[in-house]
Design an enzyme around this catalytic site. Structure first.
Site, PDB file in Angstrom:
ATOM      1  N   ASP A  99      26.412  13.483  92.238  1.00 13.43           N
ATOM      2  CA  ASP A  99      27.570  12.850  91.605  1.00 13.43           C
ATOM      3  C   ASP A  99      28.352  13.916  90.849  1.00 13.43           C
ATOM      4  OD1 ASP A  99      27.016  10.274  92.510  1.00 13.43           O
ATOM      5  OD2 ASP A  99      25.825   9.762  90.749  1.00 13.43           O
TER       6      ASP A  99
ATOM      7  N   ASP B 187      30.694   6.840  96.572  1.00 12.57           N
ATOM      8  CA  ASP B 187      30.685   5.632  95.737  1.00 12.57           C
ATOM      9  C   ASP B 187      32.066   4.984  95.726  1.00 12.57           C
ATOM     10  OD1 ASP B 187      28.033   6.250  95.003  1.00 12.57           O
ATOM     11  OD2 ASP B 187      28.683   7.316  93.203  1.00 12.57           O
TER      12      ASP B 187
END
Length: 145
Positions: free
Chosen positions: A109, A123
């Site tokens: 991330d 995402d």
């Protein structure tokens, strides 16, 4: 057509993640817009928001099941551009994160808006695709009334 969307999402997602892993240290944060948006390298071993850490195989199974259902849905409703785009975005994002889980045991991330947990392009793709699919289904329901 859905496979083109899937491929584009996976390629973009994996290229950005590779750059983040090569150029940044874990937990390093680079301000892009001070106190608003940073690039922050996080190794997420859980699901969204880091919940249920250490459940790698559970997430792999869930991802495969969800992708299977989406492909079945896509083939049953083929023809709509909105279905193609939405399912392509969801599947591409899910596969992008699945690749990370299988290769590394965690998801990379890096998008950090400081008021929300750090997330990534995959995402975003899943969320946008899900929103488009919900909108499509809602419109179809209204047309059927």
């Amino acid at each position: 057509m859905v496979y083109i969307v899937v491929l584009i999402v996976i390629l973009l997602d994996q290229m950005v993640k590779l750059l983040v892993m090569e150029k940044m240290k874990v937990s390093e944060s680079i301000p892009i817009i001070k106190d608003v948006f940073h690039l922050t390298y996080v190794q997420n071993r859980g699901a969204a928001f880091g919940i249920l850490p250490g459940r790698r195989y559970l997430f792999i199974v869930i991802t495969v099941v969800v992708i299977s259902f989406l492909l079945i849905y896509y083939y049953k409703t083929r023809g709509s551009g909105m279905v193609t785009l939405s399912t392509g975005l969801i599947i591409g994002g899910a596969l992008g994160n699945l690749i990370d889980r299988i290769r590394f045991g965690y998801v990379v991330d890096y998008l950090d808006f400081r008021i929300w947990p750090v997330f990534n392009l995959a995402d975003s793709s899943v969320v946008i695709g899900a929103a488009l699919l919900i909108l499509y289904l809602w419109q179809q329901e209204k047309v059927g009334d």
